[in-house]
Motif scaffolding. Structure first.
Motif, PDB file in Angstrom:
ATOM      1  N   TYR A  64     -12.977  -2.892   2.068  1.00 55.91           N
ATOM      2  CA  TYR A  64     -12.163  -2.373   0.456  1.00 55.91           C
ATOM      3  C   TYR A  64     -12.464  -0.920   0.638  1.00 55.91           C
ATOM      4  N   LYS A  65     -12.770  -0.481   1.038  1.00 55.73           N
ATOM      5  CA  LYS A  65     -13.337   1.197   1.062  1.00 55.73           C
ATOM      6  C   LYS A  65     -12.405   1.900   1.810  1.00 55.73           C
ATOM      7  N   ALA A  66     -11.797   1.290   2.611  1.00 55.03           N
ATOM      8  CA  ALA A  66     -11.040   1.471   3.904  1.00 55.03           C
ATOM      9  C   ALA A  66      -9.532   2.254   2.977  1.00 55.03           C
ATOM     10  N   LEU A  67      -8.892   0.587   2.115  1.00 53.02           N
ATOM     11  CA  LEU A  67      -7.518   0.482   1.853  1.00 53.02           C
ATOM     12  C   LEU A  67      -7.676   1.383   0.822  1.00 53.02           C
ATOM     13  N   SER A  68      -5.871   1.536   0.692  1.00 50.48           N
ATOM     14  CA  SER A  68      -6.145   3.455  -0.196  1.00 50.48           C
ATOM     15  C   SER A  68      -4.981   2.344  -1.602  1.00 50.48           C
ATOM     16  N   PRO A  69      -5.273   2.288  -2.816  1.00 49.24           N
ATOM     17  CA  PRO A  69      -4.356   1.642  -3.983  1.00 49.24           C
ATOM     18  C   PRO A  69      -3.615   0.931  -3.422  1.00 49.24           C
ATOM     19  N   VAL A  70      -2.323   2.238  -3.346  1.00 47.86           N
ATOM     20  CA  VAL A  70      -1.249   1.426  -2.641  1.00 47.86           C
ATOM     21  C   VAL A  70      -0.856   0.547  -1.671  1.00 47.86           C
ATOM     22  N   THR A  71      -2.233   0.420  -0.730  1.00 43.86           N
ATOM     23  CA  THR A  71      -1.964  -0.494   0.191  1.00 43.86           C
ATOM     24  C   THR A  71      -2.683  -1.919  -0.872  1.00 43.86           C
ATOM     25  N   ILE A  72      -3.774  -2.080  -1.996  1.00 40.52           N
ATOM     26  CA  ILE A  72      -4.627  -2.821  -2.810  1.00 40.52           C
ATOM     27  C   ILE A  72      -2.969  -3.558  -2.766  1.00 40.52           C
ATOM     28  N   ALA A  73      -2.604  -2.866  -3.741  1.00 40.39           N
ATOM     29  CA  ALA A  73      -1.170  -3.319  -5.105  1.00 40.39           C
ATOM     30  C   ALA A  73      -0.141  -4.025  -4.021  1.00 40.39           C
ATOM     31  N   ARG A  74       0.076  -3.322  -2.646  1.00 40.68           N
ATOM     32  CA  ARG A  74       0.996  -4.406  -1.747  1.00 40.68           C
ATOM     33  C   ARG A  74       0.631  -5.905  -1.284  1.00 40.68           C
ATOM     34  N   LEU A  75      -1.226  -5.882  -0.691  1.00 35.50           N
ATOM     35  CA  LEU A  75      -1.790  -6.528  -0.487  1.00 35.50           C
ATOM     36  C   LEU A  75      -1.807  -7.722  -1.974  1.00 35.50           C
ATOM     37  N   ASN A  76      -1.368  -7.806  -2.983  1.00 37.34           N
ATOM     38  CA  ASN A  76      -1.564  -8.405  -3.929  1.00 37.34           C
ATOM     39  C   ASN A  76      -0.465  -8.565  -4.511  1.00 37.34           C
ATOM     40  N   ASN A  77       1.152  -8.017  -3.228  1.00 36.32           N
ATOM     41  CA  ASN A  77       2.330  -8.455  -4.526  1.00 36.32           C
ATOM     42  C   ASN A  77       2.682  -7.907  -5.539  1.00 36.32           C
ATOM     43  N   ILE A  78       2.337  -6.276  -5.601  1.00 33.11           N
ATOM     44  CA  ILE A  78       2.142  -5.495  -7.158  1.00 33.11           C
ATOM     45  C   ILE A  78       3.536  -4.584  -6.608  1.00 33.11           C
ATOM     46  N   GLN A  79       4.637  -4.440  -7.743  1.00 30.06           N
ATOM     47  CA  GLN A  79       4.940  -3.880  -7.233  1.00 30.06           C
ATOM     48  C   GLN A  79       4.668  -2.738  -8.111  1.00 30.06           C
ATOM     49  N   ILE A  80       4.278  -1.297  -7.335  1.00 29.53           N
ATOM     50  CA  ILE A  80       3.871  -0.236  -8.397  1.00 29.53           C
ATOM     51  C   ILE A  80       4.910   1.054  -7.433  1.00 29.53           C
ATOM     52  N   LYS A  81       4.712   1.916  -8.166  1.00 28.83           N
ATOM     53  CA  LYS A  81       6.028   3.869  -7.344  1.00 28.83           C
ATOM     54  C   LYS A  81       4.960   4.501  -7.130  1.00 28.83           C
ATOM     55  N   GLU A  82       5.544   4.850  -5.391  1.00 35.14           N
ATOM     56  CA  GLU A  82       4.139   5.629  -4.643  1.00 35.14           C
ATOM     57  C   GLU A  82       3.545   6.364  -5.562  1.00 35.14           C
ATOM     58  N   SER A  83       2.644   6.989  -6.482  1.00 34.67           N
ATOM     59  CA  SER A  83       1.960   7.955  -7.633  1.00 34.67           C
ATOM     60  C   SER A  83       1.688   9.073  -6.622  1.00 34.67           C
ATOM     61  N   PRO A  84       2.314  10.714  -6.700  1.00 35.68           N
ATOM     62  CA  PRO A  84       1.813  11.895  -5.766  1.00 35.68           C
ATOM     63  C   PRO A  84      -0.268  12.092  -5.462  1.00 35.68           C
ATOM     64  N   LYS A  85      -0.843  10.723  -6.350  1.00 36.25           N
ATOM     65  CA  LYS A  85      -1.750  11.478  -5.998  1.00 36.25           C
ATOM     66  C   LYS A  85      -1.930  10.612  -5.465  1.00 36.25           C
ATOM     67  N   TRP A  86      -1.578   9.251  -4.763  1.00 34.75           N
ATOM     68  CA  TRP A  86      -2.304   8.381  -3.938  1.00 34.75           C
ATOM     69  C   TRP A  86      -1.907   8.788  -2.405  1.00 34.75           C
ATOM     70  N   SER A  87      -0.692  10.142  -1.992  1.00 40.06           N
ATOM     71  CA  SER A  87       0.110   9.939  -0.977  1.00 40.06           C
ATOM     72  C   SER A  87      -0.578  10.747  -0.147  1.00 40.06           C
ATOM     73  N   GLY A  88      -1.843  11.288  -0.967  1.00 39.84           N
ATOM     74  CA  GLY A  88      -2.591  12.233   0.260  1.00 39.84           C
ATOM     75  C   GLY A  88      -3.528  11.727   0.219  1.00 39.84           C
ATOM     76  N   SER A  89      -4.366  10.431  -0.255  1.00 39.63           N
ATOM     77  CA  SER A  89      -5.017   9.407   0.401  1.00 39.63           C
ATOM     78  C   SER A  89      -5.712   9.440   1.800  1.00 39.63           C
ATOM     79  N   ARG A  90      -6.350   9.766   2.057  1.00 36.80           N
ATOM     80  CA  ARG A  90      -6.372   9.447   3.388  1.00 36.80           C
ATOM     81  C   ARG A  90      -7.386   8.302   3.984  1.00 36.80           C
ATOM     82  N   SER A  91      -7.642   7.304   2.638  1.00 37.88           N
ATOM     83  CA  SER A  91      -8.666   6.440   3.899  1.00 37.88           C
ATOM     84  C   SER A  91      -7.952   5.758   3.974  1.00 37.88           C
ATOM     85  N   PHE A  92      -6.341   6.100   4.284  1.00 36.43           N
ATOM     86  CA  PHE A  92      -5.905   4.157   4.717  1.00 36.43           C
ATOM     87  C   PHE A  92      -5.085   5.076   5.405  1.00 36.43           C
TER      88      PHE A  92
END
Length: 145
Positions: free
Chosen positions: A28-56
């Motif tokens: 779980y720690k290796a996944l970004s919030p966008v990836t977690i949302a995608r895995l749960n079939n949640i449609q969200i817009k890419e947020s600028p604060k997540w785009s720089g996440s280097r965890s995944f």
């Protein structure tokens, strides 16, 4: 006499739960919030604060794998079919033309080594891998020697 058995079962259950929880947390720690949302079939817009996440860093994945991740929704079909068997054993479209008993055995072995229950894998996945091998052994795609 029964008390040590009950205590042993309780300690074992706690240890297994803790081990699986730690493994899940590491993944779980290796996944970004966008990836977690995608895995749960949640449609969200890419947020600028997540785009720089280097965890995944999915951008470092192989382009073919990126395409497969976007196309395949996951899960298993109620009954095994040849396309699912090819996905399970990681046989690419180029390899289908060359598929023979030796390659099938090699692909099955590689999948079982990665997912064997004795090495921390899932018994369910091991059954699915064996089912995929059996399906392809009976398939017309397999070149017989």
């Amino acid at each position: 006499m029964v008390l040590p058995i009950i205590i042993g079962i309780g300690v074992t259950a706690f240890a297994l739960t803790a081990r699986s929880s730690i493994r899940a947390w590491e993944i779980y720690k290796a996944l970004s919030p966008v990836t977690i949302a995608r895995l749960n079939n949640i449609q969200i817009k890419e947020s600028p604060k997540w785009s720089g996440s280097r965890s995944f860093l999915s951008s470092k994945l192989d382009p073919v794998l990126q395409k497969k991740l976007c196309e395949y929704r996951g899960g298993f079909y109620p009954t095994m079919n040849e396309s699912e068997a090819l996905l399970i054993l990681n046989i690419s479209p180029e390899e289908i033309k060359l598929l023979d008993e030796k390659m099938l055995k090699k692909k099955h072995r590689r999948a079982m080594i990665q997912n064997h229950p004795d090495k921390g894998g899932s018994p369910y996945l091991a059954v699915k891998i064996n089912e995929a091998r059996d399906m392809l052994e009976k398939s017309f795609m397999l070149k017989k020697n």
